[in-house]
Structures are given as structure tokens and as C-alpha cells.
Design an enzyme around this catalytic site. Structure first.
Site, PDB file in Angstrom:
ATOM      1  N   ASP A  32      44.907  47.973  36.861  1.00  0.00           N
ATOM      2  CA  ASP A  32      43.712  47.210  36.871  1.00  0.00           C
ATOM      3  C   ASP A  32      42.342  47.552  36.739  1.00  0.00           C
ATOM      4  O   ASP A  32      41.676  47.087  37.474  1.00  0.00           O
ATOM      5  CB  ASP A  32      44.172  46.054  37.944  1.00  0.00           C
ATOM      6  CG  ASP A  32      43.613  44.450  37.482  1.00  0.00           C
ATOM      7  OD1 ASP A  32      43.368  44.485  36.298  1.00  0.00           O
ATOM      8  OD2 ASP A  32      43.208  43.888  38.303  1.00  0.00           O
ATOM      9  N   GLN A  53      39.244  36.329  47.582  1.00  0.00           N
ATOM     10  CA  GLN A  53      37.746  36.532  47.587  1.00  0.00           C
ATOM     11  C   GLN A  53      37.517  37.482  48.526  1.00  0.00           C
ATOM     12  O   GLN A  53      38.119  37.825  49.431  1.00  0.00           O
ATOM     13  CB  GLN A  53      37.182  35.199  47.704  1.00  0.00           C
ATOM     14  CG  GLN A  53      37.347  34.364  48.935  1.00  0.00           C
ATOM     15  CD  GLN A  53      37.035  33.045  49.032  1.00  0.00           C
ATOM     16  OE1 GLN A  53      37.349  32.355  48.119  1.00  0.00           O
ATOM     17  NE2 GLN A  53      36.372  32.533  50.056  1.00  0.00           N
ATOM     18  N   LYS A  74      38.727  41.111  52.501  1.00  0.00           N
ATOM     19  CA  LYS A  74      39.460  40.383  51.518  1.00  0.00           C
ATOM     20  C   LYS A  74      40.367  39.532  51.848  1.00  0.00           C
ATOM     21  O   LYS A  74      41.357  39.898  52.557  1.00  0.00           O
ATOM     22  CB  LYS A  74      40.285  41.686  50.482  1.00  0.00           C
ATOM     23  CG  LYS A  74      40.738  41.016  49.176  1.00  0.00           C
ATOM     24  CD  LYS A  74      41.397  42.283  48.535  1.00  0.00           C
ATOM     25  CE  LYS A  74      41.818  41.596  46.878  1.00  0.00           C
ATOM     26  NZ  LYS A  74      42.554  42.718  46.176  1.00  0.00           N
TER      27      LYS A  74
END
Length: 518
Positions: A292, A144, A159
Site C-alpha cells: 500500500d 485515524q 493510530k
């Protein structure tokens, strides 16, 4: 005596189950959910499946798998999100359920975050940061992000890896392999050869030191390529560890927020063109690729150096990979042969990868039907699209052939291309994705054009690209004017119509439009 040990064993298991339930990791309970979901798949598709209840089976199984991923959280959410990104290959029920996982990653409480920062960086958050927002601005499957301000005044994104990920990883990978082994045995599909590559790359993804290095490498390579419109945030090395990563904070608009982008005067087609070209350069020229690029990892902003220009900010470098030079050149040649419809060259390349069905594999790479007797500019019929889906499901094993030769990096290249395709579709299919891929595949070969023959071949290739672009623009304009949709949307709609028609032909109740749209 036996009864005594049996009772003790039962009490011990019950005690461990109680202890496991109270821990953050919940290893045993997560594994039990996975085993249950595996059993549901086997029962539903091995014994219950029939033409009469196909939709019911899809719906029940998709819901069971969704609940497993949602409850298990962590890497299971990541697996589920990967399923949601493959909507063009799966029954609608799966996309309906798994798309819900995009916003379902649970956040952990601030005390857990504070503990990780203390353990990894050796100081409490208040000793490092002037300000630290305790509520995360985003929560993903394994980490998160919190907004904070350093003592030096810079606003940063912090992070933090969720505290249970490291402990769960080994068990999750064991269950992943077991899951594949059961499905492989039950359905006679070659699935386990891909496990090792998936585990290896996920192990890298949960080490933020590797992500930091990937980020810096991408930044250097984009600079070398002259991609000023692609921005990679700066990393603060002194605050980077295996579970903590501090980077430059960037304000921007998510790539799929089309109305907001248009309202603020951004050029959507220019954005798409830059994204597709940048990733094509990574795949075909540098061989180092971000695998990604989902919408949450792509932001758009004004270039701080020139506010008249737009800039795409690329985030999250956990899943990056470097291919060998030999494979890079092979993949360039593959795309060149696809575009030029050089069937012999295509066969020669895929044969080295242990692939037996070159046309099926070509369709899988292009993410659209491929026929060696039809140019890529031909209109795609609904029969073509339906046959692609049916053939892929029926001949997957035959297509792969020798899985020992299959280059596992293709899994991540296809992930990149699939996500880019979905973004192009979401924003109206304004860019001819296949043309750009073919263009950069030829650039990636670095072919010597000194000979007259090679110069002629290059001119011929560029001419075909030009005519293909003109055709695409005409088709796109036709679809927009008469149907109000983009090219990729029409492809998906034709697939839906074809599937509905086939259901009717077999006397089955077809899925309604609401189910498809979900």
C-alpha cells in the site's frame, strides 16, 4: 392469523431499521445501499448499455458507486481508493468520481477515541500521554491518527481504529462476496476466486498487532539490504493492541509535493530511484512486500544522522504479505523472460498459474503494451495502447484461464506496482521503472555464474539494461523538450487520443479533454 404475523413482522423490521439507523455501524442501511448499487450496475450494463449512451452509463454508474462508498465509509472507502489507483484501466468517469474518495474518510469524535484507548490499553489517554491532540491529523478508511506526547517526552503518532470497523467487517465481506457473485453471473467474469484472498488480507489489516509485526519485519529487512535511505518508524509495543498503535512521530514532506521538495533542494530522481529499487528488492529478493505505498504513506525528510542526505519514510504496514520461495523465483523468472523476450519461458511460467494469454498477462504486469516481437525499448504507438485496453476488457476471462491456479499474491504485487507507477508518473517519469524491475528480478534469482555460458548471459543482460537505460533517457529528454511531459504521461495521453479516435470512428461523441483530465 397470517395478517397478524405479517403486521408483527413489518413492525419488527421497521423497529430494527430505526434502531440500526441510530447506531454507529448502520449495518442494514449500508447493505441496502450496496444492494441498490449492485442493481444499478446490472440494469445499466446488462440492459441499458449501448454505443449511443456509453458515456452516460459510465457517468451514472460511477457516481452511484461513489455515493455508496462515501456514505458507507469504512472499508468501502478503501475499496473505492483502490479503484481510483487503477485509472489507466478504467473509463475516465470512474477515476473522476473515485479520486474524490482520497480525502473523504470521515473522522470519529474524541470520546470514541478515548473509549478505545481505555478498553484496549486499560488507561485513559491522560494517564498515558502528557499531551494528546483531540483533532486527528489524518483520517483514513479504517483508522485515524492523533499527535501526542508521552509522559517520557517523546512525540508520537497514535493510530486509532474507528470503532465500527470490527463489527462491520463480517457484513462488509459478505456483501463483497455477494457483489462479486452477482457480477460474475451477469457478466460471465471469474471474480469470486479473488474474494477469499482479499478477505484474508483485510482481516490482517484491521489487527494492529499484525501491523506492528509487519513494521518491525520491514525495518529488519531494509537494514539487511543496506537501504539506509528508507526509514521505518519505531513502534511502542507497550501501547499496541488490536485497535491502537503508537509509533514514532515523523515530520516530512509528502512524496507528491514536488514543488516543495524542489524548493528545499531534494533530488527528485534520487527519491524515485530509491523508492522503485526498495520495492523491487521487496518483491524480487525478500518476498515480503508492502502493498500500500500510496503517496500518503511516503514522506521525505533529511536523514537525522547526515542532513546532507535525503531519507524516505515509509508508513502504514497493515497490508503486507509474504510470498512463497517458489513463487518468488517464478516471478523473478517471469520478469527476466519479459525483458529478454524469451517467449517460451514466459509461456511456461504463466501456464503454471493457469494463464492462457501470455502476451495479455505480460502487458498487465508491465502496465504498458507488450509484444514479444518488439523489444521493451520500442516506442509505443497509440494503436498499441488502445489495443491493450480493449483486449484487456474483452479477454480478461480468457487470459486468466484456470483461476484455481492463479497466485492470489499477484493482486497485491500489482497493487504495489500500480501505486509506484503512478508516483513515478506524478513526478515526471524520471526513472526507468521497467529497467529497475528487470535488474532486481535477475538479482533475485541468485543464479550461479560460475559457468562461462551463465557469465556471458549475465553480461548480455546487463548490456541490454544499459542500452535500454540510454534509450529511455533519450526518449524522456525528447518528450520533456518537445512536449513538456514525462514518458508515463505520454502513454496516458496516447491512450486518451486512441479512445477518442475510436469513438469518432463509430459515430459516437468522444469524451472531451476536461472529462479525461478529471
Amino acid at each position: 392469523m397470517f395478517r397478524h404475523w405479517k403486521k408483527m413482522l413489518g413492525l419488527g423490521m421497521a423497529g430494527y431499521a430505526g434502531y440500526d439507523y441510530t447506531t454507529r455501524e448502520k449495518i442494514m442501511w449500508r447493505n441496502l445501499r450496496t444492494l441498490k448499487a449492485g442493481a444499478v450496475i446490472l440494469i445499466n450494463y446488462k440492459w441499458r448499455f449501448s454505443p449511443e449512451n456509453v458515456e452516460q452509463i459510465h457517468e451514472e454508474t460511477a457516481e452511484e458507486l461513489y455515493n455508496m462508498c462515501r456514505e458507507n465509509d469504512g472499508l468501502y472507502v478503501k475499496f473505492g481508493q483502490a479503484v481510483a489507483a487503477s485509472e489507466h484501466m478504467l473509463p475516465p468517469s470512474y477515476f473522476k468520481w473515485f479520486s474524490l474518495l482520497q480525502d473523504k474518510a470521515k473522522a470519529v469524535e474524541y470520546e470514541a477515541v478515548r473509549k478505545i484507548i481505555k478498553e484496549d490499553l486499560g488507561s485513559n489517554p491522560e494517564d498515558i500521554f502528557e499531551e494528546f491532540e483531540q483533532e486527528p491529523v489524518a483520517s483514513a478508511s479504517i483508522a485515524q491518527v492523533h499527535r501526542a506526547k508521552l509522559k517520557t517526552g517523546e512525540t508520537v503518532a497514535v493510530k486509532i481504529q474507528k470503532p465500527n470497523i470490527q463489527k462491520q467487517f463480517g457484513y462488509d465481506m459478505f456483501m463483497h462476496k455477494l457483489f462479486l457473485q452477482v457480477l460474475e453471473y451477469a457478466f460471465d467474469l471469474p471474480l469470486t476466486p479473488f474474494h477469499e484472498s482479499i478477505e484474508e488480507n483485510l482481516a490482517k489489516e484491521i489487527d494492529f498487532n499484525i501491523e506492528a509485526e509487519n513494521s518491525k519485519k520491514c525495518k529488519i529487512l531494509f537494514q539487511k539490504l543496506g537501504r539506509k535511505e528508507i526509514y521505518v518508524p519505531n513502534i511502542y509495543d507497550q501501547y499496541t493492541s488490536k485497535r491502537t498503535l503508537v509509533m514514532e512521530w515523523i515530520d516530512g514532506i509528502k512524496i507528491t509535493e514536488e514543488s516543495q521538495l524542489v524548493q528545499q533542494g531534494y533530488d527528485i530522481k534520487g527519491i524515485l530511484n530509491s523508492i522503485i529499487e526498495a520495492f523491487a528488492e521487496q518483491i524480487f529478493i525478500t518476498g515480503f512486500t508492502h502493498a500500500d505505498p500510496h503517496p500518503g504513506n511516503l514522506l521525505v525528510r533529511r536523514n537525522p544522522q547526515d542532513t546532507q542526505k535525503q531519507q524516505i519514510v515509509l508508513l502504514d504496514y497493515g497490508l503486507c504479505f509474504q510470498v512463497s520461495e517458489n513463487f518468488r523465483l517464478q516471478y523473478c523468472s517471469l520478469w527476466k523472460s519479459l525483458f529478454l523476450q524469451d517467449s517460451q519461458a514466459l509461456k511456461d511460467i504463466v501456464k503454471q498459474w493457469g494463464i492462457q494469454d501470455d502476451e495479455q498477462f505480460a502487458s498487465f504486469q508491465l502496465m504498458r503494451p507488450y509484444n514479444k516481437n518488439k523489444p521493451l525499448t520500442d516506442k509505443i504507438s497509440k494503436e498499441d495502447v488502445y489495443n491493450l485496453q480493449m483486449k484487456f476488457k474483452g479477454d480478461f476471462k480468457k487470459m486468466l484461464g484456470d483461476t484455481n491456479k492463479f497466485p492470489k499474491d499477484l493482486l497485491f504485487i500489482n497493487r504495489n506496482m500500480n501505486l509506484v507507477r503512478s508516483i513515478n508518473k506524478k513526478l515526471g517519469s524520471q526513472v526507468n521503472r521497467i529497467n529497475l524491475m528487470a535488474k532486481y528480478s535477475v538479482k533475485g534469482l541468485h543464479e550461479d555464474t560460475n559457468t562461462l555460458k551463465k557469465k556471458f548471459n549475465l553480461i548480455w543482460f546487463e548490456t541490454r539494461l544499459m542500452f535500454s537505460s540510454i534509450f529511455y533517457k533519450l526518449v524522456q529528454a525528447w518528450f520533456k523538450f518537445f512536449k513538456g511531459k514525462g514518458f508515463e504521461d505520454i502513454l496516458d495521453e496516447e491512450m486518451k487520443k486512441a479512445i477518442q479516435q475510436k469513438y469518432a470512428e463509430y459515430g459516437m461523441v468522444p469524451p472531451d479533454e476536461k472529462t479525461f483530465n478529471a
